[in-house]
Design a protein around this motif. Structure first.
Motif, short mmCIF file in Angstrom:
data_model
loop_
_atom_site.label_atom_id
_atom_site.label_comp_id
_atom_site.label_asym_id
_atom_site.label_seq_id
_atom_site.Cartn_x
_atom_site.Cartn_y
_atom_site.Cartn_z
N GLY A 161 0.81 -1.21 0.00
CA GLY A 161 0.00 0.00 0.00
C GLY A 161 0.84 1.26 0.00
O GLY A 161 0.58 2.21 -0.75
N LEU A 162 1.87 1.27 0.83
CA LEU A 162 2.77 2.43 0.89
C LEU A 162 3.47 2.63 -0.45
O LEU A 162 3.63 3.77 -0.91
CB LEU A 162 3.80 2.23 2.01
CG LEU A 162 3.27 2.36 3.44
CD1 LEU A 162 4.31 1.84 4.43
CD2 LEU A 162 2.91 3.80 3.75
N SER A 163 3.90 1.54 -1.07
CA SER A 163 4.60 1.64 -2.35
C SER A 163 3.72 2.29 -3.41
O SER A 163 4.16 3.19 -4.14
CB SER A 163 5.03 0.24 -2.83
OG SER A 163 5.91 -0.36 -1.92
N GLU A 164 2.48 1.83 -3.49
CA GLU A 164 1.58 2.34 -4.52
C GLU A 164 1.19 3.79 -4.27
O GLU A 164 1.13 4.61 -5.20
CB GLU A 164 0.33 1.47 -4.61
CG GLU A 164 0.58 0.06 -5.11
CD GLU A 164 1.03 0.02 -6.56
OE1 GLU A 164 0.80 1.01 -7.28
OE2 GLU A 164 1.61 -1.00 -6.96
N VAL A 165 0.93 4.13 -3.01
CA VAL A 165 0.56 5.50 -2.67
C VAL A 165 1.71 6.46 -2.94
O VAL A 165 1.54 7.53 -3.53
CB VAL A 165 0.11 5.60 -1.20
CG1 VAL A 165 -0.04 7.05 -0.78
CG2 VAL A 165 -1.23 4.88 -1.01
N LEU A 166 2.92 6.06 -2.52
CA LEU A 166 4.09 6.91 -2.76
C LEU A 166 4.40 7.04 -4.25
O LEU A 166 4.96 8.04 -4.69
CB LEU A 166 5.31 6.34 -2.04
CG LEU A 166 5.44 6.66 -0.55
CD1 LEU A 166 6.65 5.95 0.04
CD2 LEU A 166 5.55 8.15 -0.33
N GLY A 167 4.04 6.00 -5.00
CA GLY A 167 4.27 6.04 -6.43
C GLY A 167 3.52 7.16 -7.13
O GLY A 167 3.89 7.56 -8.24
N ARG A 168 2.46 7.65 -6.49
CA ARG A 168 1.69 8.78 -7.04
C ARG A 168 2.30 10.13 -6.66
O ARG A 168 1.84 11.17 -7.11
CB ARG A 168 0.24 8.72 -6.56
CG ARG A 168 -0.49 7.45 -6.96
CD ARG A 168 -0.45 7.24 -8.46
NE ARG A 168 -1.07 5.99 -8.87
CZ ARG A 168 -2.32 5.89 -9.28
NH1 ARG A 168 -3.10 6.96 -9.33
NH2 ARG A 168 -2.82 4.73 -9.63
N GLY A 169 3.34 10.09 -5.80
CA GLY A 169 4.00 11.32 -5.39
C GLY A 169 3.48 11.86 -4.08
O GLY A 169 2.33 11.61 -3.71
N LEU A 170 4.34 12.58 -3.37
CA LEU A 170 3.96 13.19 -2.11
C LEU A 170 3.10 14.42 -2.37
O LEU A 170 3.25 15.09 -3.41
CB LEU A 170 5.21 13.60 -1.33
CG LEU A 170 6.07 12.46 -0.78
CD1 LEU A 170 7.42 13.00 -0.32
CD2 LEU A 170 5.37 11.78 0.38
#
Length: 235
Positions: A161-170
């Motif tokens: 989940g963290l990987s995918e969310v961070l993949g969208r940018g901060l």
């Protein structure tokens, strides 16, 4: 679950709208979550049929017509499309968004089926595009804790989940509020420290070690794309 959906379908025919009104919010959320996020196609279709019947006969379900236009019986037969297109579409409506995010985080990210965990992580990232502030203020800190959980399914799903969310940018960094600036800096630090903390907890070893190594590799890639540097050692 399948049988429960058809019971809900029958309620729409058996009771007047005034009788069903107190239950509309809970029933609508439950049916929509099931129709787009359940693992089994027959359950998704049953929930979609029940929701459509209730919208047609009760007429009090928020945004009901818009939703059944996009999420019909046939559209929901494709699980990937349900997770990545239909669920985020429903999540655009505030009435349902919080419930969908909570279900993804607390139920689907720790599902026994690895494919469901992966889809849930990608779906959560779609919700981050809709409401990034809520995701990074409330959900990301929770996932950081879950990523060190003793349960393999919980920590694996959290890292995905963290990987995918961070993949969208901060989200954009605050520039005029010292409290928010400090909070954002602390979050970036926590995100960077997760990798060495997982290593320190020896979660790459033993049962599930291969799953965790693959998940953390993807997480490191997302960190790099977000411009967050890994520390040389755990502080």
């Amino acid at each position: 679950r399948d049988a429960a959906c058809y019971v809900c379908w029958s309620f729409a025919r058996a009771y007047a709208p005034t009788v069903m009104q107190p239950h509309v919010a809970d029933l609508g959320c439950a049916l929509l979550i099931l129709s787009s996020l359940d693992r089994e196609v027959n359950c998704r279709r049953a929930a979609a049929a029940a929701f459509q019947e209730n919208v047609g006969r009760q007429g009090t379900f928020p945004h009901g017509i818009e939703i059944i236009t996009a999420a019909d019986y046939y559209t929901l037969s494709n699980r990937k499309r349900s997770y990545l297109e239909i669920a985020p579409f429903v999540g655009k409506f505030e009435t349902y968004r919080t419930h969908f995010i909570a279900h993804l985080v607390h139920v689907k990210l720790c599902h026994w089926d690895a494919t469901i965990r992966e889809l849930a992580a990608k779906s959560l990232a779609e919700f981050a595009d809709v409401d990034a502030t809520s995701i990074f203020d409330e959900i990301v800190p929770e996932l950081l804790e879950s990523a060190l959980d003793t349960d393999l399914l919980v920590r694996h799903g959290a890292v995905l989940g963290l990987s995918e969310v961070l993949g969208r940018g901060l989200p954009p960094s605050p520039v005029d509020d010292e409290k928010n600036i400090s909070k954002a800096a602390e979050l970036r630090k926590s995100l960077a420290l997760l990798v060495p903390r997982i290593d320190q907890a020896r979660l790459y070893r033993g049962k599930g070690g291969e799953l965790m190594r693959a998940a953390v590799s993807g997480y490191i890639l997302s960190l790099s794309r977000s411009g967050i540097k890994l520390p040389r050692k755990l502080k």
